[in-house]
Design an enzyme around this catalytic site. Structure first.
Site, PDB file in Angstrom:
ATOM      1  CG  HIS A 144      53.755  43.609  -3.714  1.00 42.60           C
ATOM      2  ND1 HIS A 144      54.927  44.140  -4.195  1.00 42.60           N
ATOM      3  CD2 HIS A 144      54.112  42.770  -2.702  1.00 42.60           C
ATOM      4  CE1 HIS A 144      55.947  43.655  -3.504  1.00 42.60           C
ATOM      5  NE2 HIS A 144      55.480  42.825  -2.586  1.00 42.60           N
ATOM      6  CD  GLU A 145      51.580  40.804  -0.504  1.00 40.08           C
ATOM      7  OE1 GLU A 145      52.055  39.642  -0.590  1.00 40.08           O
ATOM      8  OE2 GLU A 145      52.220  41.752  -0.013  1.00 40.08           O
TER       9      GLU A 145
END
Length: 452
Positions: free
Chosen positions: A21-22
């Site tokens: 996600h990051e």
């Protein structure tokens, strides 16, 4: 050891999802020319960090493992008054609204891409699943009323082909949510040895949204066909003492026909201490043997047992796909799962689905441990579904989540100016309140599941 196994499976799953996600935010920020100051796995106090790359981005591990963040050069958070002009051009708020949208949306999109790739890999590998062959059902069930009798194999639902039992469950779940009737194409054996193709209309009126939390297929009368009641290994106990042997086919008990091995197991369990007369075949010879199940307690329930193995595994199928087909199926599965998740959230909001479906880290950790024990295929499937859930949840229009920021930028496009700081502050507080409420509900549900 089990607790360690569960924690390890949970940390690997959560760590993978957070990093992916990051990284989505990070890569698109770099692509858009925004300077990234820190990439953190975890929240709160930093435990370890190192600086890498042309911008000397700080890569960090933080103390709270539930999440992560990408810290960019942002005038709302850092003093940029004395910053060089070339660095100011790389500040987040100075980017066009479309670039900001791309950066914020990249995190959830990365989770969806991960799910597509995981599903594609599983589809290429091939997943062993039960074929949708039906067990005999009760006369009062919706399946029986539709004309099904057991022994049929479901081949399509409303024209969409199905090959496995999970596909049947998935398709019918969507029909229940959409309140649509289901048209089942079924295949059965013909008297001459061929195959009969038939179409039946299955009424879903007796199944409600709340039933989807449990085995709603059983409520319709649909369950998997099981092997005949052929005895396996005989252990020291009532079965051995009565003279039963491995390979015996049980046809009836106390004069009542036994349709399959599961029916035999259920009858024995329901008859602790009661004499049973088993009628069966041993080779070509019929026999009648009396046996009395032992009485024992299992999870507070009194059951019977004769200490014999009875194979119950349904007929399985392994379907594997070439790469491009697997990717297309992975994308379709991700889309369908995302749409289903949104429908369930919507029905929770209006009260049609119980809030018990909201789960927290304890339940997720438990599922991670259970699927890891089953095998890599189950664990990767779990990881794909959780990745989709993370992506969908982050796109909800709740301030403090990615979806909240996307809402701000959408308003900026419509009005031609950014939302005011005052509005942003109020929205942030409201969003934090909503998020805290959801976390409390999830924690409560986790504790209830753990205790009961």
């Amino acid at each position: 050891m089990n607790l360690l196994h569960t924690l390890l499976a949970f940390v690997v799953a959560l760590g993978t999802l957070v990093v992916v996600h990051e990284l989505g935010h990070y890569w698109v920020a770099r692509l858009c020319g925004v300077k990234v100051l820190r990439f953190s796995v975890g929240m709160g106090r930093i435990l370890w960090s190192r600086r890498f790359g042309p911008d000397q981005t700080e890569w960090a591990l933080s103390i709270l493992p539930l999440g992560g963040y990408v810290k960019m050069l942002d005038a709302r958070e850092q003093d940029v008054s004395e910053m060089a002009p070339e660095d100011l051009q790389r500040e987040f708020t100075r980017q066009s609204v479309w670039r900001r949208i791309a950066i914020v949306a990249a995190g959830p999109v990365a989770n969806f891409i991960l799910a597509i790739l995981l599903f594609a890999g599983l589809f290429m590998h091939g997943i062993p699943e039960p074929i949708p062959k039906l067990r005999a059902m009760a006369e009062q069930s919706a399946a029986y009323q539709a004309g099904l009798r057991g022994g049929e194999t479901i081949t399509a639902i409303n024209g969409d082909p199905v090959h496995a039992w999970t596909e049947v469950r998935w398709q019918l779940m969507q029909h229940v949510l959409e309140k649509k009737p289901a048209r089942l194409d079924v295949e059965s054996a013909a008297p001459n040895g061929g195959k009969l193709i038939n179409t039946v209309k299955l009424s879903l009126d007796g199944v409600f949204t709340a039933d989807l939390e449990g085995d709603f297929l059983a409520k319709l009368g649909l369950s998997l066909a099981r092997p005949q009641a052929i005895l396996g290994k005989i252990m020291d106990g009532p079965a051995m003492q009565a003279g039963l042997q491995k390979g015996d086919l049980i046809l009836a008990v106390n004069g009542a026909p036994i349709k399959d091995g599961l029916a035999l197991v259920e009858l024995v369990r329901a008859s602790p201490g009661k004499p049973l007369t088993l009628h069966g075949l041993r080779g070509q010879s019929e026999f009648h043997i009396a046996v009395t199940p032992d009485t024992l307690t299992d999870n507070g329930q009194t059951i019977g047992r004769i200490k014999v193995e009875v194979p119950l595994a349904p007929e399985m199928i392994v379907v594997s796909d070439p790469p491009w087909t697997a990717i297309a199926k992975g994308a379709e599965k991700t889309w369908d799962t995302s749409a289903m998740t949104l429908k369930m959230i919507g029905k929770m909001i209006v009260g049609q689905v119980s809030w018990k479906n909201i789960t927290g880290p304890i339940t997720i950790a438990d599922y991670a441990g259970q699927t890891a024990k089953v095998g890599l295929v189950s664990y990767l499937s779990f990881l794909a579904f959780i990745s989709i859930s993370l992506g969908v949840m982050n796109l909800l229009p709740i301030p403090v989540l990615d979806g909240g920021h996307l809402l701000y930028y959408s308003l900026e496009i419509l009005t031609g100016r950014p939302v005011s700081e005052r509005f942003g502050e109020i929205a942030q507080r409201a969003g934090m309140g909503i998020l805290m409420m959801l976390m409390l509900v999830a924690a409560f549900n986790d504790i209830v599941r753990l205790m009961f």
